[in-house]
Design an enzyme around this catalytic site. Structure first.
Site, short mmCIF file in Angstrom:
data_model
loop_
_atom_site.label_atom_id
_atom_site.label_comp_id
_atom_site.label_asym_id
_atom_site.label_seq_id
_atom_site.Cartn_x
_atom_site.Cartn_y
_atom_site.Cartn_z
N LYS A 163 0.82 -1.25 0.09
CA LYS A 163 -0.02 0.02 -0.03
C LYS A 163 0.65 1.30 -0.03
O LYS A 163 0.17 2.30 -0.66
CB LYS A 163 -0.98 0.16 0.99
N SER A 407 0.81 -9.98 -0.68
CA SER A 407 0.60 -8.71 -0.42
C SER A 407 0.03 -8.30 0.87
O SER A 407 -0.06 -7.19 1.40
CB SER A 407 -0.59 -8.46 -1.39
#
Length: 608
Positions: A163, A407
């Site tokens: 992110k 992720s």
């Protein structure tokens, strides 16, 4: 279906289930497509036949249970349905008249231009705060599946998530005036930390709106990075609406977590790194977990521009399948609910710009089933890995090169071995049930019989309870690290049958997977031990058959060490002898009797 480099797969795949409950369609609608992807065929009717009901200008509301597919089966994309007006990208809270037309936002004209995303990705400024994460081969899993599996380690970013790439790239494009007014976002996790860290680096203020039920550890992490946390709203969507409204009122720029072209371009730098770090000519598939869609959209944008032969496949949990249902229908949908088990990818409505790119560039989607009984610290980080394993197993891939983007934040990567075993891909764990004569030494005898001459069993779960029945048999539930129905598991059961022990394979009994495993236990002491094959037998050897084992409650976790509950029937005068027996194990095992409040709690459930 057949994979060119492996044995033939079944000619007719299991159907993809599409059962809309709110669209006035038949209760059950089987949806399969004629689609070939690198030698893999999904048979069925033409995608133009896929119904796509409209609900005005708003994305239709659907249930995640409306759509299902077998684990690992490729779900093709409907590209024939005309785009919906609800799927046109506009900035959050935008009121510009010129942006309200059919082409959407006018501030990002480059996104529709040839090479637009490629240029923005390659010139991204993310590396002021983000780092280039390694692409690592997972040797154990690679050997097990007969392919080369590489992990793109986004858990190694400063905020332990990809992110930071998108957040910083978006904020780095702000003008000095915009930075002076500050930024605002809504997030309960990784995006919040990315915005806070980026703001600190750029010297601007950041307001992070988080739901009121956010864990203290999450908002404290944001505050440590310099963000101002506002707890508001009982749901993420209430929080987001407040953040957009406050941003407009205070002149702050709203930083979207996934539906922003610059954010998508920032995430795409992970894809550029994959191509640079790996052997681009030998790379076959890239698997990416999908939440709002920003990461996979960015990766697909750069990979398809530079090496279109590489297949990009998205992976979602079945209970949070918003992108899958959207791509199947040809328009975005809003889920009526989400399964928050893999909360990092539990999104009800995917981004409009992310959806546009995914519809254009992806090669398909997979649905992954995560059983809530499994012990995985951060499921979101494992979604892509589990999807890659399910796909490789279903299509019998051999010798291919697969990349999975890890992720999720805070994923304990010592657990990746367990992800491969425990993700519900139907390929690595057989659950067995049996009953044994309730007598000293029976457990060790069973282990010797089952293992035969093949060495210690890879036991992933073991639950045994002292006889509470009148038939003189103790019940046992255990799992081994072999695929259900495999040659190894059949041989194991044959050895038991030859010894007069009836063992049942209950891997396909969902109630056993979900509930029965919790019904075989009782009171005992806690034992900490290193997780290695054969350790359970090593623990029991000095204790059985000298004493009756009344309880074993063990579940493999994938950590370097773990704990199990052990119950032993002892007379008071035998305690010294028992302690002497356990002393021989003290180098590897730590025994801790239940004391105090823990004992009081377990006593509530102990049959006296």
């Amino acid at each position: 279906m057949e994979e060119a480099s492996g044995p033939a797969a079944p000619a007719v795949p299991e159907p993809i289930r599409f059962s809309p409950k709110k669209d006035g369609l038949p209760k059950t609608f089987t949806y399969t497509l004629e689609k070939r992807v690198s030698g893999i065929v999904v048979d069925g009717r033409d995608e133009a036949a896929m119904p796509s009901p409209r609900c005005g200008s708003m994305p239709p509301l659907v249930d995640p249970e409306d759509f299902g597919a077998p684990p690992g089966q490729l779900i093709p994309i409907n590209r024939s349905t005309p785009p919906s007006p609800a799927d046109v990208y506009r900035c959050a809270g935008c009121v510009k008249a010129e942006c309200q037309g059919p082409t959407g936002c006018t501030d990002f004209q480059w996104r529709d231009q040839s090479g637009g995303y490629l240029r923005e990705i390659l010139t991204s400024r993310v590396y002021s705060v983000a780092r280039e994460t390694p692409l690592e081969r997972a040797p154990g899993i690679s050997d097990a599946i007969g392919c080369n599996l590489y992990l793109k380690r986004e858990d190694m970013q400063p905020v332990h998530s990809f992110k930071i790439r998108g957040a910083f790239n978006r904020m780095a494009r702000l003008t000095p005036e915009q930075l002076k007014r500050g930024v605002i976002c809504s997030s309960a996790g990784n995006h919040a930390q990315g915005v806070a860290m980026s703001a600190a680096h750029l010297g601007c203020s950041a307001v992070i709106c988080m739901p009121t039920n956010s864990p203290e550890i999450k908002y404290q992490a944001v505050e440590r990075l310099g963000g101002t946390v506002e707890l508001v709203g009982e749901s993420f969507y209430e929080t987001a609406a407040h953040a957009v409204a406050r941003g407009i009122a205070e002149g702050r720029t709203f930083i979207n977590a996934y539906d922003d072209p610059y954010c998508i371009a920032g995430q795409g730098t992970a894809g550029a790194e994959i191509l640079r770090q790996g052997d681009i000519d030998k790379m076959d598939y890239i698997f990416v977990a999908v939440g709002g869609g920003g990461l996979i959209a960015g990766i697909a944008a750069v990979v398809k521009a530079l090496k279109p032969s590489i297949k990009i496949i998205g992976v979602e949990p079945t209970g949070a399948n918003s992108m899958t249902q959207s791509l199947v229908r040809g328009e975005r949908v809003t889920l009526s609910k989400v399964d928050a088990f893999a909360d990092g990818v539990a999104i009800k409505l995917v981004g409009a710009e992310a959806f546009r790119l995914c519809r254009e560039l992806l090669d398909g989607m997979l649905l992954e089933v995560f059983n809530e009984t499994r012990s995985i610290l951060e499921p979101a980080g494992a979604v892509a890995v589990a999807g890659a394993l399910a796909f490789a197993s279903r299509y019998r891939l051999r010798g291919k090169t697969l990349v999975a983007v890890t992720s999720g934040a805070n994923m304990n990567f010592d657990r990746l071995r367990i992800v491969s075993e425990l993700a519900n891909v139907g390929s690595a764990e057989t659950m067995l049930a049996t009953a044994l004569p309730d007598e000293p030494g029976s457990l060790l005898r069973l282990m010797d019989i089952l293992s035969g001459n093949s060495g210690p069993l890879n036991i992933t779960e073991f639950k045994y309870r002292y006889n509470m029945h009148s038939d003189g048999l103790a019940r046992m539930l255990f799992s081994v690290g072999e695929a259900p129905g495999s040659k190894e598991s059949r041989a194991l059961m044959a050895r038991a049958q030859a010894a007069g022990i009836r063992v049942q394979d209950v891997s396909d009994v969902e109630l056993a997977q979900t509930h029965l495993r919790h019904m075989i236990a009782g009171l005992g002491g806690n034992v900490t031990y290193p997780e290695r094959v054969g350790m359970l037998r090593k623990l029991l050897t000095p204790l059985s058959p000298r004493w009756t084992i009344s309880l074993v409650h063990f579940r493999k976790t994938g950590n370097r060490s773990s704990t199990l509950m052990l119950g032993v029937q002892l007379k008071p005068e035998e305690m010294a002898e028992f302690l002497e027996a356990t002393e021989s194990l003290s180098g590897e095992f730590v025994f801790e009797p239940l004391l105090g409040r823990a004992k009081q709690v377990f006593d509530l459930f102990l049959e006296k």
